[in-house]
Scaffold this motif. Structure first.
Motif, mmCIF file in Angstrom:
data_model
loop_
_atom_site.group_PDB
_atom_site.id
_atom_site.type_symbol
_atom_site.label_atom_id
_atom_site.label_comp_id
_atom_site.label_asym_id
_atom_site.label_seq_id
_atom_site.Cartn_x
_atom_site.Cartn_y
_atom_site.Cartn_z
ATOM 1 N N UNK A 292 -28.172 -89.589 -9.652
ATOM 2 C CA UNK A 292 -28.967 -88.363 -9.664
ATOM 3 C C UNK A 292 -29.701 -88.275 -10.992
ATOM 4 N N UNK A 293 -31.007 -88.045 -10.923
ATOM 5 C CA UNK A 293 -31.800 -87.896 -12.145
ATOM 6 C C UNK A 293 -31.869 -86.423 -12.519
ATOM 7 N N UNK A 294 -31.539 -86.134 -13.753
ATOM 8 C CA UNK A 294 -31.592 -84.746 -14.174
ATOM 9 C C UNK A 294 -31.283 -84.572 -15.645
ATOM 10 N N UNK A 295 -31.442 -83.348 -16.079
ATOM 11 C CA UNK A 295 -31.137 -82.954 -17.453
ATOM 12 C C UNK A 295 -29.770 -82.298 -17.467
ATOM 13 N N UNK A 296 -28.850 -82.819 -18.277
ATOM 14 C CA UNK A 296 -27.531 -82.211 -18.345
ATOM 15 C C UNK A 296 -27.533 -81.084 -19.365
ATOM 16 N N UNK A 297 -27.123 -79.897 -18.908
ATOM 17 C CA UNK A 297 -27.036 -78.730 -19.780
ATOM 18 C C UNK A 297 -25.599 -78.241 -19.794
ATOM 19 N N UNK A 298 -24.910 -78.376 -20.938
ATOM 20 C CA UNK A 298 -23.507 -77.930 -21.012
ATOM 21 C C UNK A 298 -23.402 -76.412 -20.936
ATOM 22 N N UNK A 299 -22.232 -75.925 -20.535
ATOM 23 C CA UNK A 299 -22.016 -74.491 -20.451
ATOM 24 C C UNK A 299 -22.151 -73.829 -21.811
ATOM 25 N N UNK A 300 -21.571 -74.469 -22.821
ATOM 26 C CA UNK A 300 -21.613 -73.927 -24.174
ATOM 27 C C UNK A 300 -21.259 -75.034 -25.158
ATOM 28 N N UNK B 237 -18.353 -80.675 -22.002
ATOM 29 C CA UNK B 237 -18.159 -81.598 -20.886
ATOM 30 C C UNK B 237 -18.408 -80.942 -19.533
ATOM 31 N N UNK B 238 -18.579 -79.634 -19.512
ATOM 32 C CA UNK B 238 -18.856 -78.917 -18.266
ATOM 33 C C UNK B 238 -20.222 -78.258 -18.337
#
Length: 216
Positions: A21-29, A34-35
């Motif tokens: 899956x192509x995308x931008x990973x944005x962490x919760x905080x 890691x989430x």
């Protein structure tokens, strides 16, 4: 380096659930790095978690302000809600800095013949309702190095597979569409073996006639 992030199948009844899956990973905080969510090109946010072995690579080698093609394990914890475990990245142009093509800035080596959002799902067909385009596949996981045996999990998919193939081992080519995994084609490998070593309905364990069906 391998020429594809999804390795070839080595056993007829080899379970797996893996995709890209192509995308931008944005962490919760900052405290929960890691989430978070994968945000694709259409703005869909997919619940995601980063597996531990990926953290160092992400921190040291990747520009996290840009989208990447992630290698992921899919899960379906809630109906209509996809969850992804980020296990790797497919970006030879970044990770093979010594390669002559990479040094010239050629990113064409990052492309896959199946394109983005492709998944390979292999497991036992435990539910199918063709008229409603509903499919559920059970996937078993390999025992870990410490001997721990993870429980099987179920994947809810959208597609049409005939009821006659219930309780058979199937190999599915799947495409992600938003929060849904859509079956594009299905190959029936064999009836699932029973404890006595024979397939359901008295069939032997040898592969049945392989047929292919495609969803609409």
């Amino acid at each position: 380096m391998r020429d594809h992030p999804i390795s070839a199948v080595t056993e007829p009844l080899q379970y797996r659930a893996i995709g890209v899956v192509r995308g931008l990973f944005r962490p919760e905080s900052e405290d929960q790095s890691t989430r978070g969510h994968l945000i694709d090109g259409d703005g869909h946010e997919i619940d995601a978690v980063v597996l531990g072995r990926m953290l160092t690579l992400m921190r040291r080698h990747l520009d996290m302000g840009k989208p990447h093609l992630w290698v992921v394990y899919p899960r379906c914890r809630e109906a209509g809600q996809l969850h992804l475990q980020i296990a790797g990245i497919w970006e030879p142009s970044t990770l093979s800095a010594s390669d002559a093509e990479t040094e010239s800035g050629d990113t064409s080596i990052d492309a896959l013949p199946e394109g983005d959002d492709y998944f390979s799902i292999r497991g036992e067909l435990i539910y199918t309702k063709p008229e409603a385009s509903e499919v559920v596949v059970k996937v078993r996981q390999q025992p870990r190095a410490d001997g721990f045996r993870p429980l099987p999990f179920k994947l809810q998919l959208s597609g049409e597979i005939e009821l006659a193939h219930l309780r058979h081992f199937v190999s599915l080519d799947v495409r992600r569409e938003g929060q849904m995994l859509q079956v594009q084609s299905a190959e029936v490998i064999a009836p699932m073996p029973t404890r006595g070593g024979k397939g359901r309905g008295g069939a032997s364990r040898r592969p049945a006639d392989r047929s292919r069906t495609a969803s609409s």
